[in-house]
Scaffold this active site. Sequence first.
Site, PDB file in Angstrom:
ATOM      1  N   TYR A 139       0.489  89.923  31.378  1.00 15.89           N
ATOM      2  CA  TYR A 139       1.568  90.157  32.271  1.00 15.89           C
ATOM      3  C   TYR A 139       2.105  91.118  31.697  1.00 15.89           C
ATOM      4  CZ  TYR A 139       5.031  88.438  34.418  1.00 15.89           C
ATOM      5  OH  TYR A 139       6.304  87.884  35.529  1.00 15.89           O
ATOM      6  N   GLU A 197       6.040  92.424  39.851  1.00 15.03           N
ATOM      7  CA  GLU A 197       4.447  91.785  38.199  1.00 15.03           C
ATOM      8  C   GLU A 197       3.330  92.515  38.953  1.00 15.03           C
ATOM      9  OE1 GLU A 197       5.139  86.969  37.784  1.00 15.03           O
ATOM     10  OE2 GLU A 197       3.150  87.635  39.162  1.00 15.03           O
TER      11      GLU A 197
END
Length: 381
Positions: free
Chosen positions: A101, A189
């Site tokens: 992530y 993101e």
Amino acid sequence: MRLHEYQAKRVFADAGIPTPDATLASSVDEVVEAAEDIGYPVAVKAQVHVGGRGKAGGIKLAESREEAEQVADEILGMDLKGYHVERVLVEEAVDFVNELYVGVTMDRGEGKPVAMVSTKGGVNIEEVAEEDPDAIAREHVDPAFGMHPYQARKVVYDAGVPRELANDVASVLQTMYQLWDDRDASEVEINPLMVTADDEIVAADAVMNIDDDALFRQQELADMEEETFEDDLERKAGEYGFDYVRLSGNVGIIGNGAGLVMTTLDLVDYYGGEPANFLDIGGGAKAERVANALDMVFSDENVDAVVFNIFGGITRGDEVAKGINDALEQFDEIPKPVVVRLAGTNAAEGREILNDDLVTVEETLEDAVQRTVEYSEEEAQ
Ligand code: GDP
Ligand code: MN
């Protein structure tokens, strides 16, 4: 403004972040054509504004022409958490050994952007943050100086990213910060940033939210906007001139004024309910606006009960009450229980006027919200 995955990936790719080969498609034939072009296996991914598409059946892999046809047929036209899927991204499937992530968002508490990296990618990062906060490494950035290369390396190192990947991940992160800054993003993101067996990294998903107030100087991104309207309800809200955000719960919320609506949302949550939407009908609450607002919440099939939180100001409580009565009288049968809390100018008169065959009237906001949550629980059974 939230970009679609395919749009965000284009922006990321242009900035030098590795993304899979991909084509947007809106019919089964187009999917097959794209898949044949790209080569199997491919991932077919619904382009709608919801998270967790994978789990919800909006992402499927295809190993052959037949499978591509089949998954295209399944995903195109499906209802994904209330969104109608009209387009899919057909992508070279990534054969991954790990999912990371990486993201940059605004930390309002610190008043600074924060870069985040985790080796627990691929899953909902909010869940990771709750269950295992140490699994996410964070580094605040001073926007006056930007992200220094050492900061990118540090947060990647803190997250425990393997040494042989660290440079590449740090460079992706630095590019993301640059995009966050240059493009007036509120959030960027990549989850997951996939790691392949030969230590290549690829952005398998992409999220990019742009600050609406900065769109005037982000013309290229602003031009992508109309393509992002696909929830029927959000489209309708635009026509009615309401501020509306669809949420995943079953308690419909209508109020006049953003702060009032936010407060109502918080209280619904506090009393154990789940908000179905944010709906601000703005100044005035004449019958037509109220009727339109009810039309919106009742069109959301997840809604089990509705709470009105209205503060009478220039539009007085008695006018609002008439509006609510008029709007509800138009129904042969009111689909779900409606609770009303009126405050402000002429609130008492308004409460008198409200027809309690049609609505439940509560004096305080707490009582109104509690009552609505109870109704929603009964209806949901
Ligand atoms: P989201 O669920 O809406 O966030 O969609 P993502 O794009 O993040 O995909 C969710 C999950 O689907 C990923 O974590 C992977 O496990 C899987 N997935 C997505 N794309 C691919 C791909 O190209 N190859 C493989 N093997 N899995 C994929
Ligand atoms: Mn994702």
